[in-house]
Design an enzyme around this catalytic site. Structure first.
Site, mmCIF file in Angstrom:
data_model
loop_
_atom_site.group_PDB
_atom_site.id
_atom_site.type_symbol
_atom_site.label_atom_id
_atom_site.label_comp_id
_atom_site.label_asym_id
_atom_site.label_seq_id
_atom_site.Cartn_x
_atom_site.Cartn_y
_atom_site.Cartn_z
ATOM 1 N N VAL A 45 -6.503 3.439 -5.340
ATOM 2 C CA VAL A 45 -5.337 3.634 -6.204
ATOM 3 C C VAL A 45 -4.613 4.932 -5.834
ATOM 4 O O VAL A 45 -3.376 4.962 -5.735
ATOM 5 C CB VAL A 45 -5.747 3.630 -7.691
ATOM 6 C CG1 VAL A 45 -4.545 3.933 -8.575
ATOM 7 C CG2 VAL A 45 -6.355 2.292 -8.074
ATOM 8 N N CYS A 46 -5.371 5.990 -5.591
ATOM 9 C CA CYS A 46 -4.763 7.275 -5.233
ATOM 10 C C CYS A 46 -3.967 7.173 -3.936
ATOM 11 O O CYS A 46 -2.903 7.777 -3.798
ATOM 12 C CB CYS A 46 -5.843 8.338 -5.056
ATOM 13 S SG CYS A 46 -6.837 8.650 -6.515
ATOM 14 N N THR A 47 -4.480 6.400 -3.000
ATOM 15 C CA THR A 47 -3.791 6.240 -1.723
ATOM 16 C C THR A 47 -2.426 5.599 -1.930
ATOM 17 O O THR A 47 -1.419 6.038 -1.359
ATOM 18 C CB THR A 47 -4.651 5.402 -0.765
ATOM 19 O OG1 THR A 47 -5.908 6.071 -0.558
ATOM 20 C CG2 THR A 47 -3.966 5.209 0.579
ATOM 21 N N LEU A 50 0.005 8.249 -3.753
ATOM 22 C CA LEU A 50 0.582 9.309 -2.928
ATOM 23 C C LEU A 50 1.568 8.740 -1.918
ATOM 24 O O LEU A 50 2.544 9.408 -1.560
ATOM 25 C CB LEU A 50 -0.520 10.116 -2.240
ATOM 26 C CG LEU A 50 -1.347 11.010 -3.164
ATOM 27 C CD1 LEU A 50 -2.168 12.003 -2.362
ATOM 28 C CD2 LEU A 50 -0.478 11.762 -4.155
#
Length: 210
Positions: A45-47, A50
């Site tokens: 999810v973070c990928t 960002l």
């Protein structure tokens, strides 16, 4: 856990980042700022988040917004993760990723919620005005990615209403009618809003966006 409230001055800090040593207040300068936290590097999810944030570069620049991301991973991991983000999300990461492996900034900003996870930061968002005061705080669980279109919408509202006697209604989008604050009299409204206004109720008056 520290508690930061709307209207508080955003705590300053100095930290390592992918763009060198960063003094937060000095880096912000006269710009608006958005600081977002991530549970961990190399997570799915973070990928995507960002990558989405990187692809909003022009929208942020139009609004004089500086953005930075932070997680409790070390700087070396950040540099490796950026390669993955750029490869998989068709994005160029042109903002600093702050390394907080000692969790000092996460603690300062209350980004760790022990009942959710004792070690990882939740998905916090802090939007900060040029006077360094916090104007918006959002907290998402680790499992839910942010909606950057919504964050841009909120920034538009904050920047419009900061110096105007206005608020924005539910689901407002840039360019739509705004709400005149109840503290503004009709006489004042006629002077302040030359485009005119519609009085739906005494407390509910709509005017075209200035």
């Amino acid at each position: 856990m520290n508690t930061i409230r709307l209207g508080d001055v955003a705590p300053n800090f100095t930290a390592k980042s992918t763009e060198g040593r960063l003094d937060f207040h000095e880096w912000l300068g006269d710009s608006w700022g958005m600081l977002v936290s991530h549970p961990a590097d190399f997570t799915p999810v973070c990928t995507t988040e960002l990558g989405a944030m990187a692809n909003c570069k022009e929208e942020f620049e139009e609004r004089n917004i500086k953005v930075a991301a932070i997680s409790v991973d070390p700087l070396e991991a950040h540099f490796e993760w950026i390669k993955d983000i750029e490869e998989t999300q068709n994005a160029h990461v042109a903002f600093p990723l702050i390394a907080d492996d000692k969790r000092e900034i996460a603690t300062l900003y209350g980004m760790i919620h022990p009942n959710d996870d004792a070690t990882m930061t939740v998905r916090s968002v802090f939007i900060i005005a040029p006077d360094k005061k916090v104007k918006l705080i959002l907290t998402y669980p680790a499992s839910t990615g942010r909606n950057f279109e919504e964050l841009l919408r909120v920034i538009d509202s904050l920047q419009l209403t900061q110096y105007e006697s206005l608020a924005t209604p539910a689901n407002w989008q840039n360019g739509e009618d705004c709400v005149i604050l109840p503290s503004v009299s009709n006489d004042e409204a006629e002077r302040l809003f030359p485009k005119g206004f519609e009085e739906v109720k005494a407390y509910l008056r709509l005017t075209p966006q200035p």
